[in-house]
Design a protein around this motif. Structure first.
Motif, PDB file in Angstrom:
ATOM      1  N   ASN A 139     -12.014 -18.435  37.396  1.00 17.87           N
ATOM      2  CA  ASN A 139     -13.447 -18.712  37.397  1.00 17.87           C
ATOM      3  C   ASN A 139     -13.783 -19.579  38.610  1.00 17.87           C
ATOM      4  O   ASN A 139     -12.973 -20.413  39.031  1.00 17.87           O
ATOM      5  N   SER A 140     -14.943 -19.380  39.185  1.00 24.60           N
ATOM      6  CA  SER A 140     -15.301 -20.073  40.428  1.00 24.60           C
ATOM      7  C   SER A 140     -15.349 -21.588  40.273  1.00 24.60           C
ATOM      8  O   SER A 140     -15.280 -22.321  41.275  1.00 24.60           O
ATOM      9  N   ASP A 184     -16.182 -12.820  30.272  1.00 26.47           N
ATOM     10  CA  ASP A 184     -15.929 -14.196  29.838  1.00 26.47           C
ATOM     11  C   ASP A 184     -15.330 -15.046  30.950  1.00 26.47           C
ATOM     12  O   ASP A 184     -15.577 -16.254  31.023  1.00 26.47           O
ATOM     13  N   LEU A 185     -14.539 -14.428  31.830  1.00 28.02           N
ATOM     14  CA  LEU A 185     -14.007 -15.167  32.976  1.00 28.02           C
ATOM     15  C   LEU A 185     -15.148 -15.598  33.894  1.00 28.02           C
ATOM     16  O   LEU A 185     -15.198 -16.744  34.345  1.00 28.02           O
ATOM     17  N   ALA A 186     -16.062 -14.691  34.155  1.00 24.19           N
ATOM     18  CA  ALA A 186     -17.189 -14.998  35.044  1.00 24.19           C
ATOM     19  C   ALA A 186     -18.111 -16.066  34.459  1.00 24.19           C
ATOM     20  O   ALA A 186     -18.706 -16.858  35.200  1.00 24.19           O
ATOM     21  N   SER A 187     -18.208 -16.102  33.128  1.00 26.82           N
ATOM     22  CA  SER A 187     -19.096 -17.082  32.489  1.00 26.82           C
ATOM     23  C   SER A 187     -18.409 -18.417  32.223  1.00 26.82           C
ATOM     24  O   SER A 187     -19.060 -19.371  31.793  1.00 26.82           O
ATOM     25  N   GLY A 188     -17.106 -18.484  32.468  1.00 25.68           N
ATOM     26  CA  GLY A 188     -16.388 -19.731  32.289  1.00 25.68           C
ATOM     27  C   GLY A 188     -15.815 -19.944  30.899  1.00 25.68           C
ATOM     28  O   GLY A 188     -15.297 -21.026  30.602  1.00 25.68           O
ATOM     29  N   ARG A 201     -18.792 -15.455  41.181  1.00 25.22           N
ATOM     30  CA  ARG A 201     -18.479 -15.980  39.853  1.00 25.22           C
ATOM     31  C   ARG A 201     -16.979 -16.084  39.584  1.00 25.22           C
ATOM     32  O   ARG A 201     -16.550 -16.776  38.672  1.00 25.22           O
ATOM     33  N   VAL A 202     -16.186 -15.381  40.378  1.00 26.21           N
ATOM     34  CA  VAL A 202     -14.726 -15.481  40.256  1.00 26.21           C
ATOM     35  C   VAL A 202     -14.126 -15.578  41.651  1.00 26.21           C
ATOM     36  O   VAL A 202     -14.774 -15.226  42.651  1.00 26.21           O
ATOM     37  N   GLN A 253     -10.506 -19.497  31.932  1.00 34.25           N
ATOM     38  CA  GLN A 253     -10.373 -20.007  33.301  1.00 34.25           C
ATOM     39  C   GLN A 253      -9.604 -19.071  34.240  1.00 34.25           C
ATOM     40  O   GLN A 253      -9.777 -19.142  35.458  1.00 34.25           O
TER      41      GLN A 253
END
Length: 359
Positions: free
Chosen positions: A157-158, A219-223, A243-244, A226
Motif C-alpha cells: 500500500n502506498s 483492500d490493498l489499495a484502500s489500506g 494507491r500501491v 499492507q
C-alpha cells in the motif's frame, strides 16, 4: 529451470525436506518416464503402425479451470484457435472454474487417455490439488508442455514507508505479527510467494486469504492490508492511481512489463517464482499424441504474433516440453508441500473438509 532448482535446494533447510524430496522425485519422474517411454513401464505400449495413425480426427476438448474472460482463459482461447488452424479440427475451450481448479482437474483425470480431452492448467491450480490431496500429477496426468509464464511482484500500500525490498524487510521486522498480507486464496501462487518471502527473510505477517485478485488488490489499495504478491499484469491501474507501490519482481531478471522495477533476487539471492500455463493429458496418453501436441504448442509459442499477443496479456511465451513442465510441476508441488502446508498447518480432506496436519 536451473534457477528454480537452485531455489528449491536453498529452501530445503527451511522446509520439510522429506516432503519436498519425495514430491520432486515423483513429478520429475513422471516427465522422465514419459520422455523415455521404455516398454517395460507399461505406460505406453505403441501400436505397430502408430506413426501412421492420424490425430486428431475429431474436435479436441481443452478444459480450463478458469472463469471466461480471465487471463488464463483468454490465453487458452488464443492457443486453441491456433491449434485448430494447424490441425484442421476444432479445439473447444471448456471453462470449468471452481474449487481452486479441482473441478476441471477431476474431469480430465477421469477422461479417456486418447488425446481428445486435455487440461490447460496453471501453477495455482496444481497448488490447489496439493492442498486438497487430489489428482496428484504423477498418478493422474502426463505433462505435455508449457506455453507461457507469468511474473509476480511484491507490492505494498502506498502508505507503507518502504521504497525497496530491503526497506520493507526492515520495516516488517520491526513490527512482527502486525502487518497483514493478502493472497488470492489459500494455497494460491500469491500465497506461496509471500510465505516463501517471509520464510527467507524471517519476517512475521498475518495472512488474509481472499476469493480472487480483484478483492485482494481493492483492500490493498484502500489500506485494509499492507502487502501482497500479485501478478504484474493486474497492477497498472492501481499503480497509476498512486494507491500501491511495486517493490520487486519475482523474475531472475527485470521484466519487460516493469523494466524499472528490480528483481527480488537482487536482495534475496536466488528468489524466483513464476506462474505458468501448461498442457497436461490423462496418464497413459500415447506418446505420439503427447509429442504432436507439444510440437504444435512450441511452434505457436515461437510465432511472433503469439508472442506479441501473450505479452499484451502480461505473460511471456516459453514453448518447452514435457520434461521442463514436469520439473516446474515438481517445484510447484514441492513448494506446496514444504511451505504452504507447514505455514497453514492445514490439509483439506476430500470428505470432511479442512483439518490440521499431524504434528
Amino acid at each position: 529451470s536451473r534457477a528454480e532448482l537452485k531455489l528449491e535446494h536453498a529452501t530445503l533447510q527451511n522446509t520439510n525436506h522429506i516432503a519436498l524430496t519425495c514430491s520432486l522425485a515423483l513429478f520429475a519422474n513422471a516427465a522422465y518416464v514419459l520422455a523415455a517411454q521404455p516398454a517395460s513401464t507399461g505406460l505406453h505400449q505403441p501400436a505397430a503402425k502408430e506413426s501412421t495413425i492420424s490425430y486428431p480426427t475429431k474436435p479436441v476438448r481443452m478444459v480450463i479451470a478458469a472463469i471466461p474472460g480471465t487471463g488464463p482463459e483468454v490465453v487458452a482461447r488464443q492457443l486453441a484457435f491456433r491449434l485448430g488452424e494447424a490441425w484442421g479440427q476444432q479445439v473447444v475451450v471448456d471453462p470449468r472454474p471452481g474449487a481452486t481448479g479441482l473441478i476441471g482437474a477431476d474431469i480430465v483425470a477421469r477422461s479417456a487417455p486418447d488425446g481428445y480431452t486435455l487440461w490447460f492448467a496453471t501453477s495455482t491450480q496444481l497448488l490447489g490439488t496439493t492442498l486438497y490431496q487430489r489428482n496428484w500429477m504423477a498418478k493422474e496426468y502426463a505433462p505435455i508442455g508449457m506455453l507461457a509464464s507469468t511474473a509476480f511482484s511484491i507490492v505494498v500500500n502506498s502508505a507503507v514507508p518502504a521504497n525497496s525490498i530491503a526497506e520493507f524487510i526492515t520495516y516488517a521486522k520491526a513490527r512482527p505479527g502486525k502487518l497483514l498480507y493478502g493472497s488470492n486464496g489459500q494455497g494460491s501462487t500469491t500465497h506461496l510467494c509471500t510465505e516463501l518471502f517471509s520464510r527467507l527473510t524471517g519476517i512475521d505477517m498475518v495472512h488474509v486469504p481472499y476469493k480472487g485478485g480483484t478483492l485482494t488488490l481493492t483492500d490493498l489499495a484502500s489500506g485494509q492490508i499492507q502487502m501482497s504478491c500479485q501478478p504484474l499484469p493486474s497492477l497498472p491501474v492501481f499503480v497509476k492511481a498512486g494507491r500501491v507501490r511495486v517493490l520487486g519482481v519475482t523474475t531472475a531478471k527485470r521484466s519487460q512489463l516493469a523494466p524499472d522495477v528490480p528483481p527480488i533476487a537482487e536482495t534475496i539471492a536466488g528468489f524466483e517464482i513464476l506462474g505458468w500455463h501448461g498442457m497436461l493429458a490423462p496418464l497413459k496418453t500415447p506418446k505420439f499424441i503427447i509429442d504432436k501436441v507439444n510440437a504444435e504448442m512450441s511452434k505457436v509459442a515461437r510465432s511472433a504474433d503469439m508472442q506479441a499477443r501473450l505479452l499484451a496479456l502480461g505473460v511471456g511465451a516459453i514453448g518447452v516440453g514435457p520434461w521442463e513442465l514436469g520439473l516446474a510441476a515438481a517445484a510447484t508441488y514441492g513448494f506446496g508441500l514444504g511451505i504452504i502446508i507447514p505455514a497453514t498447518n492445514l490439509w483439506v480432506s476430500q470428505t470432511s473438509g479442512p483439518k490440521r496436519a499431524a504434528a
